[in-house]
Write an enzyme that holds these catalytic residues in place. Sequence first.
Site, mmCIF file in Angstrom:
data_model
loop_
_atom_site.group_PDB
_atom_site.id
_atom_site.type_symbol
_atom_site.label_atom_id
_atom_site.label_comp_id
_atom_site.label_asym_id
_atom_site.label_seq_id
_atom_site.Cartn_x
_atom_site.Cartn_y
_atom_site.Cartn_z
ATOM 1 N N ASP A 119 10.819 -9.696 -15.207
ATOM 2 C CA ASP A 119 9.585 -10.020 -15.922
ATOM 3 C C ASP A 119 8.407 -10.308 -15.004
ATOM 4 O O ASP A 119 8.079 -11.478 -14.809
ATOM 5 C CB ASP A 119 9.842 -11.224 -16.844
ATOM 6 C CG ASP A 119 8.704 -11.440 -17.821
ATOM 7 O OD1 ASP A 119 7.798 -10.608 -17.856
ATOM 8 O OD2 ASP A 119 8.748 -12.454 -18.545
ATOM 9 N N ARG A 164 20.614 -10.381 -17.176
ATOM 10 C CA ARG A 164 19.396 -9.971 -17.894
ATOM 11 C C ARG A 164 18.769 -8.728 -17.249
ATOM 12 O O ARG A 164 18.198 -7.883 -17.948
ATOM 13 C CB ARG A 164 18.396 -11.132 -17.899
ATOM 14 C CG ARG A 164 17.059 -10.739 -18.470
ATOM 15 C CD ARG A 164 16.137 -11.936 -18.607
ATOM 16 N NE ARG A 164 14.772 -11.485 -18.827
ATOM 17 C CZ ARG A 164 13.704 -12.267 -18.862
ATOM 18 N NH1 ARG A 164 13.855 -13.571 -18.675
ATOM 19 N NH2 ARG A 164 12.509 -11.788 -19.059
ATOM 20 N N GLU A 181 12.800 -11.239 -27.700
ATOM 21 C CA GLU A 181 12.246 -12.586 -27.832
ATOM 22 C C GLU A 181 11.867 -12.913 -29.280
ATOM 23 O O GLU A 181 10.772 -13.378 -29.578
ATOM 24 C CB GLU A 181 11.043 -12.757 -26.898
ATOM 25 C CG GLU A 181 11.418 -12.539 -25.443
ATOM 26 C CD GLU A 181 10.291 -12.781 -24.452
ATOM 27 O OE1 GLU A 181 9.121 -12.589 -24.832
ATOM 28 O OE2 GLU A 181 10.578 -13.144 -23.309
ATOM 29 N N GLU A 236 0.421 -14.460 -15.038
ATOM 30 C CA GLU A 236 1.341 -15.425 -15.633
ATOM 31 C C GLU A 236 2.233 -16.075 -14.586
ATOM 32 O O GLU A 236 2.506 -17.269 -14.647
ATOM 33 C CB GLU A 236 2.202 -14.708 -16.698
ATOM 34 C CG GLU A 236 3.292 -15.590 -17.291
ATOM 35 C CD GLU A 236 4.147 -14.856 -18.329
ATOM 36 O OE1 GLU A 236 3.882 -13.658 -18.587
ATOM 37 O OE2 GLU A 236 5.063 -15.494 -18.865
ATOM 38 N N TRP A 258 16.695 -18.462 -19.703
ATOM 39 C CA TRP A 258 15.408 -19.160 -19.666
ATOM 40 C C TRP A 258 15.383 -20.240 -18.590
ATOM 41 O O TRP A 258 14.381 -20.886 -18.367
ATOM 42 C CB TRP A 258 15.068 -19.755 -21.051
ATOM 43 C CG TRP A 258 14.515 -18.718 -21.989
ATOM 44 C CD1 TRP A 258 14.273 -17.408 -21.665
ATOM 45 C CD2 TRP A 258 14.117 -18.859 -23.343
ATOM 46 N NE1 TRP A 258 13.765 -16.729 -22.740
ATOM 47 C CE2 TRP A 258 13.651 -17.600 -23.798
ATOM 48 C CE3 TRP A 258 14.109 -19.920 -24.249
ATOM 49 C CZ2 TRP A 258 13.190 -17.371 -25.088
ATOM 50 C CZ3 TRP A 258 13.643 -19.694 -25.542
ATOM 51 C CH2 TRP A 258 13.189 -18.434 -25.957
ATOM 52 N N ARG A 262 8.100 -0.582 -26.221
ATOM 53 C CA ARG A 262 8.425 -1.335 -25.019
ATOM 54 C C ARG A 262 9.931 -1.436 -24.764
ATOM 55 O O ARG A 262 10.727 -1.584 -25.700
ATOM 56 C CB ARG A 262 7.837 -2.743 -25.095
ATOM 57 C CG ARG A 262 6.350 -2.731 -25.220
ATOM 58 C CD ARG A 262 5.809 -4.124 -25.383
ATOM 59 N NE ARG A 262 5.590 -4.809 -24.132
ATOM 60 C CZ ARG A 262 5.951 -6.078 -23.888
ATOM 61 N NH1 ARG A 262 6.615 -6.760 -24.805
ATOM 62 N NH2 ARG A 262 5.664 -6.641 -22.751
ATOM 63 N N ASN A 283 3.426 -9.787 -29.450
ATOM 64 C CA ASN A 283 4.066 -10.714 -30.385
ATOM 65 C C ASN A 283 3.147 -10.713 -31.600
ATOM 66 O O ASN A 283 2.277 -11.562 -31.752
ATOM 67 C CB ASN A 283 4.173 -12.115 -29.780
ATOM 68 C CG ASN A 283 5.200 -12.157 -28.660
ATOM 69 O OD1 ASN A 283 6.179 -11.394 -28.663
ATOM 70 N ND2 ASN A 283 4.987 -13.025 -27.695
ATOM 71 N N GLU A 308 -2.234 -15.116 -25.331
ATOM 72 C CA GLU A 308 -0.950 -15.427 -24.717
ATOM 73 C C GLU A 308 -1.001 -14.998 -23.261
ATOM 74 O O GLU A 308 -1.364 -13.871 -22.937
ATOM 75 C CB GLU A 308 0.181 -14.702 -25.479
ATOM 76 C CG GLU A 308 1.552 -15.012 -24.902
ATOM 77 C CD GLU A 308 2.695 -14.796 -25.897
ATOM 78 O OE1 GLU A 308 2.421 -14.622 -27.106
ATOM 79 O OE2 GLU A 308 3.857 -14.810 -25.445
ATOM 80 N N ARG A 309 -0.677 -15.915 -22.388
ATOM 81 C CA ARG A 309 -0.726 -15.704 -20.929
ATOM 82 C C ARG A 309 -2.137 -15.374 -20.474
ATOM 83 O O ARG A 309 -2.337 -14.637 -19.509
ATOM 84 C CB ARG A 309 0.258 -14.628 -20.484
ATOM 85 C CG ARG A 309 1.667 -14.791 -21.015
ATOM 86 C CD ARG A 309 2.202 -16.196 -20.814
ATOM 87 N NE ARG A 309 3.502 -16.369 -21.460
ATOM 88 C CZ ARG A 309 4.135 -17.543 -21.477
ATOM 89 N NH1 ARG A 309 3.606 -18.620 -20.938
ATOM 90 N NH2 ARG A 309 5.303 -17.653 -22.063
ATOM 91 N N LYS A 337 8.312 -2.318 -17.971
ATOM 92 C CA LYS A 337 7.690 -3.204 -16.976
ATOM 93 C C LYS A 337 8.091 -2.760 -15.581
ATOM 94 O O LYS A 337 9.153 -2.171 -15.393
ATOM 95 C CB LYS A 337 8.131 -4.651 -17.203
ATOM 96 C CG LYS A 337 7.545 -5.276 -18.463
ATOM 97 C CD LYS A 337 7.816 -6.778 -18.537
ATOM 98 C CE LYS A 337 7.266 -7.357 -19.836
ATOM 99 N NZ LYS A 337 7.450 -8.825 -19.945
ATOM 100 N N LYS A 377 6.761 -4.157 -29.683
ATOM 101 C CA LYS A 377 7.773 -4.984 -29.030
ATOM 102 C C LYS A 377 8.834 -5.237 -30.086
ATOM 103 O O LYS A 377 8.570 -5.926 -31.078
ATOM 104 C CB LYS A 377 7.150 -6.297 -28.564
ATOM 105 C CG LYS A 377 8.129 -7.357 -28.076
ATOM 106 C CD LYS A 377 7.394 -8.573 -27.491
ATOM 107 C CE LYS A 377 8.361 -9.661 -27.047
ATOM 108 N NZ LYS A 377 7.646 -10.805 -26.409
HETATM 109 O O1 GCW Z 1 6.388 -12.352 -19.601
HETATM 110 C C1 GCW Z 1 6.891 -12.688 -20.849
HETATM 111 C C2 GCW Z 1 5.933 -13.688 -21.378
HETATM 112 C C3 GCW Z 1 5.764 -13.647 -22.859
HETATM 113 C C4 GCW Z 1 5.538 -12.211 -23.280
HETATM 114 C C5 GCW Z 1 6.734 -11.383 -22.893
HETATM 115 C C6 GCW Z 1 6.564 -9.907 -23.201
HETATM 116 C C7 GCW Z 1 4.146 -11.363 -25.023
HETATM 117 O O2 GCW Z 1 6.338 -14.964 -20.944
HETATM 118 O O3 GCW Z 1 4.677 -14.466 -23.189
HETATM 119 O O4 GCW Z 1 5.277 -12.076 -24.650
HETATM 120 O O5 GCW Z 1 6.948 -11.488 -21.514
HETATM 121 O O6 GCW Z 1 6.214 -9.180 -22.282
HETATM 122 O O7 GCW Z 1 6.780 -9.511 -24.316
#
Ligand code: GCW
Length: 710
Positions: free
Chosen positions: A374, A345, A300, A402, A552, A333, A219, A176-177, A369, A296
């Site tokens: 994000d 958000r 999401e 990403e 989104w 997280r 995820n 993923e990413r 983060k 996590k």
């Molecule tokens: O940056 C977003 C991404 C998701 C990612 C999520 C996260 C792993 O688009 O792909 O999922 O953050 O950090 O959990």
Amino acid sequence: MLRRLLIAFCLLFSAATAANAEDGYDLWLRYKPVEASQGADYKTRATAIVTGSTPTLDVAKRELQRGLGGLLAAAPMTSNTIADGAIVLATPADSRGFAIPVGLDREGFVIRSTTLDGHPVTVIAGGSDIGVLYGAFRYLSLIQTQKSTAGLDIQDAPKLDLRVLDHWDNLDGHVERGYAGTSLWDWWRLPDRVDARYDDYAAANASIGINGAVLNNVNAKADSLTEPYLRKAAAIANVLRPYGIKVYLSARFSAPIDLGGLKTADPEDPDVAAWWQAKADEIYTIIPDFGGFLVKANSEGQPGPGDYKRTHAQGANMLAKALKPHGGIVMWRAFVYSEHDATDRAKQAYLEFQPTDGQFADNVLVQIKNGAIDFQPREPFHPLFGAMPRTQQMMEFQITKEYLGFSTHLAYLAPMWEEVLQADTFAKGKGSTVAKVIDGSLDGHTLTGMAGVANIGDDRNWSGSDFDQANWYAFGRFAWNPDTKSAEIAEDWTRMTWSNDPKVVSTIVPMMMGSREAVVHYMTPLGLAHLMDTGHHYGPGPWVSELGRPEWNPAYYHKADLNGIGFDRTKTGSNALGQYTPQAAKPWLEAKKTDERFLLWFHHVPWDFKMKSGRPLWDELVVTYSQGVDEVSAMRKTWATLEGDIDSERFNAVAANLAIQEREAQWWRDACLTYFQSVSKRPLPAGYTLPGITVEQYRKRVFPYAPGRG
Ligand code: GCW
């Protein structure tokens, strides 16, 4: 393995240097021969390696032999007796008569030019054998960057405990990413087939002090916690162990239901706690030095304690309790936001986590983060940093790009990370930097850490591009010491990865240092954020406004209309600014005084808002987007001047990427300005044009096969 063969091959044919084909596999550990004159000097201080034997010391010895063998074109032999010029590897268990400084950290080291048994030697002493390994890599880097190895007196130790790569790797190999191929972890053939590449992965990580790897995506699938998969993870752990790297797993919070057949995953349910305890016990029988869990939760679509009206602390502590007897930890997280919450958000994580300060167990770290949305090209620091003094907070950076052009755009991320690490939270008055929050010094925490979402895949060059290797390298350096300077890292990396030729160094370093700002300019200038097209996040999508979840939609973030643009996060708007300490918030309170790099993050301003340049905002936006494209064109030209100075394979690969980047920067600029002009209805300033493509035409561009999808 392959790397070793390659090096031996290169040594044989060392006459050809710059012309040698290089494919990037060797990263910053290329160990190319130093100039003959200098080499002779280094050689007198590397005649033999004197050391005992543990798996980690064996690695140190091997790396020194390999490294010095390449750099000096002759590998020193190992020996048990101290002689002139020996490199002596010392640990508290086997100090060879060297007085190891009292209190030297387990992972710390000393490199000293001294005399032992009457012989001039270089001692590399560690608080344990892993400290020696780190010291050995430091010693090699001195030669790699053409520093002297005479009269050495270096002492160093990591400032953070957990220096961890988070692999967002799925069990089917998709990352993923990820923009560097598929996963390194061959889950299907593990544990029987263990790819020799894992050794090289481990060596690269150890060379920059990384000591943990979360193997699977946050995820998460619960399958990672089943016995067959634990055995696969154990096979990887066996390879990483001598390099001082522990394995961690992302844990799916609903695993007691998914795997255990329980009716609930409620953290307060005794059966659930017992299930996790048994699972933890099982894991440690299979992986005795297992690091712990990354989670996590309630984000999401992931399950979490919130499903049972429990707090994050309740969820984290239940897992932490199961790991505690084994010395494991939980990285929980703070990346949460909800479609059912109309709150800005950027405010949601703070609202959910801050009230639970002080409630987390002592083997839990809350992983935050760098910014509140994000991993955008630029975000102000996350307001949670410094706002939970009784909670261990760790940093999460995203190494994989990403939101900064995948692996085809050149963007050196270290200046962005430095910007955040050096940001002042004012949590305990001036000088309360984010770096001090996470290194534990501000609030007296002892368990500290930094995580980086890995940019590593099975591409031959590991990271998808040669320059993306710099971001992996820089992450390690910041995790070791969050106060490191990004320019210093860029120079070291350039010397090790490309060349010590002054022309090459003085060309590449400034290029790297300006590269992230260029991306900001052509993607999201002046404090804009999240304009990337939906889902895959490839290319511009500022027009997207129709998706179900409000946050989104890029339109949610820029809020452009006929009157102006930007997200009002002051008191008249969402008041996200209220989540910062008054001193930290102060420079951002008034639009007129706000650092323009953050203007539209905090303020909604009219299109004719007067900028410091004297231009109205609309004109400034056009100028800045255009500047971003010009900066990429300049990088391309600069790179072209290095033709012939570096090996052609990597030269051409970078050149090809820069051509892609230039084209896509132009697309970003044109598409965003076309869209914003359709809203602002303003003419372009004199001398600027657009290609005449309509918003509808841009919108029709779809990319069903863009890599790295979530
Ligand atoms: O940056 C977003 C991404 C998701 C990612 C999520 C996260 C792993 O688009 O792909 O999922 O953050 O950090 O959990």
